[in-house]
Design a protein around this motif. Structure first.
Motif: not given
Ligand code: A5A
Ligand code: ZN
Length: 488
Positions: A322-348
């Motif tokens: 659809a034309g977006f720059r996208v990333r799948v965060d499939d890091r195995e050593d991180m819980r989803p909520v940690e990923k949420y905080f991580y990407w929220e901080l980075k402004g995605v």
């Protein structure tokens, strides 16, 4: 991640700013061993590149041509225009040695390029038919700033210096160019959702060598005004000493009339200052290195988790198509909520969550960073939904920034009230007699208060102060407005 986050508002802004640029991996400042010079990190570099693309497009569309001048300027050129030298002398870095030799002619690291370009223009430009000429370059420039240096905001190597230089046949052609430049910057800051006021600087605060200077100022969360762009009418200051001579329509000889205008990484600093909250950055999709992050939520068993991951990749493929720059965060050593905080901080700006519940449901959960809201979206509508959402995020950020900004532009009818508001972090408009000496008095007498400038009737339609209004400084009949505030 550090536990304590300083507040972005009030006096802790600087601390917050240093915290966020490092934590979001944008800009590493204060660790490189040259004062006033920062390092753009990969994530920050991508944001910077997208912002540069916007200004480059706006300039190209309006007939500006990109060039590249040398970084070094010989002392002989640099010192040719006396007012310019006086303005910059205390702020230049010198190259005095090369290899084993002392140089015969010392070289300055450009603090701006009027002298270098005018020298070349004296050979390039001969007649009115070549005019107008509009050049620009996006380069590093160096100023040995003596006020306290700050990451991006007051650096000694400005790495995102976009300087434009134009040449014209008459004073009024150059003045029209000033207006075009103002319009270009207006569109630039609007695209990025950065609020601003446009003011003419008092004579004592104009660019060294200019006839007059028009500035764009925004407001940082600590209530300090920051100059984010300037447009200068240069008259014939440089063209006369460098002899950029043309033959005019009537065959007489004259020097060209010039303008110049510039912006810097202060633009990125403003984006960060405005588009952020207690969780971190919020990037407009147009400049976000990653626009959509897909976070798979593991299931209770391995098989479910495997299927979720596969589904996450399928969703990412749809989003990318659809034309977006996208990333799948499939890091195995991180819980989803940690990923949420991580990407929220980075402004995605957009996050898609897919978990066991979404498997086979034909739906996903879409989270928008600006409003922290979640919605279930049918896969069939996802592309259209995301396009609409991206637009809406940009509008929301722009409106939010402007509404915060507008609340801090105040009107005062006494000096006492004006100073009180300015100290609280507002930009204050005061009725004024028109004599700059009155403004100079405010600066001299009120600790820490500066004059921002005067609004231009050619840019904003404004009523003059009501009949009988008095200049808040001298009490004479007020004829116009002046803006005061604290500067960063
Ligand atoms: N040749 C003209 C365009 C010029 O140099 N103008 S200027 O001095 O006003 O600089 C243009 C813009 O660069 C300023 O409006 C300000 O936003 C930015 N700027 C200047 N010095 C800076 C510094 N030390 N750090 C970051 N940005 C700076
Ligand atoms: Zn007065």
């Amino acid at each position: 991640m550090s536990g304590e986050r300083p507040s972005k508002f009030g006096e802790s802004f600087s601390e917050w700013f240093s915290w966020i640029i490092r934590e979001a991996e944008i800009y590493d400042y204060g660790r490189y061993p040259v004062k006033g010079m920062g390092v753009w990190m990969p994530y920050g570099f991508q944001i910077r590149r997208r912002v540069i693309e916007i200004i480059r497009r706006l300039l190209d569309e309006t007939g500006h041509e990109e060039i590249l001048l040398p970084l070094l300027i010989p002392e002989t050129l640099f010192k040719k225009e006396s007012e310019h030298v006086r303005g910059f002398e205390a702020e230049v870095f010198w190259v005095t040695r090369a290899g084993l030799n002392e140089l015969d002619v010392k070289l300055v690291l450009r603090p701006t390029s009027e002298t270098a370009l005018s020298y070349m223009e004296s050979m390039w430009i001969k007649g009115y038919r070549q005019l107008p000429k509009k050049y620009y370059q996006i380069v590093s420039m160096f100023r040995y700033e003596t006020k306290m240096t700050k990451p991006m905001i007051r650096v000694r190597e400005v790495t995102m210096f976009k300087e434009a230089h134009t040449a014209h046949e008459t004073f009024s052609d150059a003045e029209r160019q000033v207006m075009e430049a103002v319009d270009i910057y207006r569109r630039f800051f609007d695209e990025l959702g950065i609020p601003y006021l446009i003011s003419k600087r008092p004579q004592w605060d104009k660019f060294a060598g200019a006839v007059y200077t028009i500035a764009f100022d925004t407001l940082l969360p600590d209530g300090r005004a920051m100059q984010i762009g300037t447009v200068h009418h240069l008259g014939q200051t440089f063209s006369s000493v460098f002899e950029v001579r043309i033959q005019r329509r009537d065959e007489s000889l004259d020097f060209v009339w010039q303008t110049s205008y510039g912006i810097s990484e202060r633009v990125i600093a403003s984006i960060i200052a405005f588009h952020s909250d207690e969780r971190g950055l919020i990037l407009m999709p147009k400049i976000a290195p990653i626009q959509v992050v897909v976070v798979p939520i593991p299931g209770r068993d391995e098989e479910t988790t495997r299927r979720v991951r596969e589904f996450a990749r399928e969703v990412a493929k749809m989003v990318s198509d659809a034309g977006f720059r996208v990333r799948v965060d499939d890091r195995e050593d991180m819980r989803p909520v940690e990923k949420y905080f991580y990407w929220e901080l980075k402004g995605v700006p957009i996050r898609i969550e897919v978990g066991p519940r979404e498997l086979g449901s034909g739906k996903v959960v879409v989270f928008r960073r600006d409003k922290l809201e979640k919605r279930q979206v049918e896969l069939g509508n996802l592309a259209e939904f995301l396009r609409e959402l991206a637009r809406d995020i940009e509008n929301t950020l722009r409106e939010r920034a402007w509404s915060w900004f507008r609340e801090r532009i105040k009107l005062a009818t006494s000096l006492e009230e004006a100073l009180k508001l300015a100290k609280e972090g507002c930009i204050v408009e005061i009725p004024w007699c028109g004599d700059e000496r009155c403004l100079q008095r405010v600066v001299d007498e009120a600790e820490g208060i500066d004059v921002i400038g005067i609004p231009l009737p050619t840019i904003e339609s404004r009523e003059p102060p009501k009949d009988g209004s008095r200049c808040v400084v001298c009490g004479a009949q007020a004829r116009w407005w002046a803006r005061i505030g604290r500067k960063c």
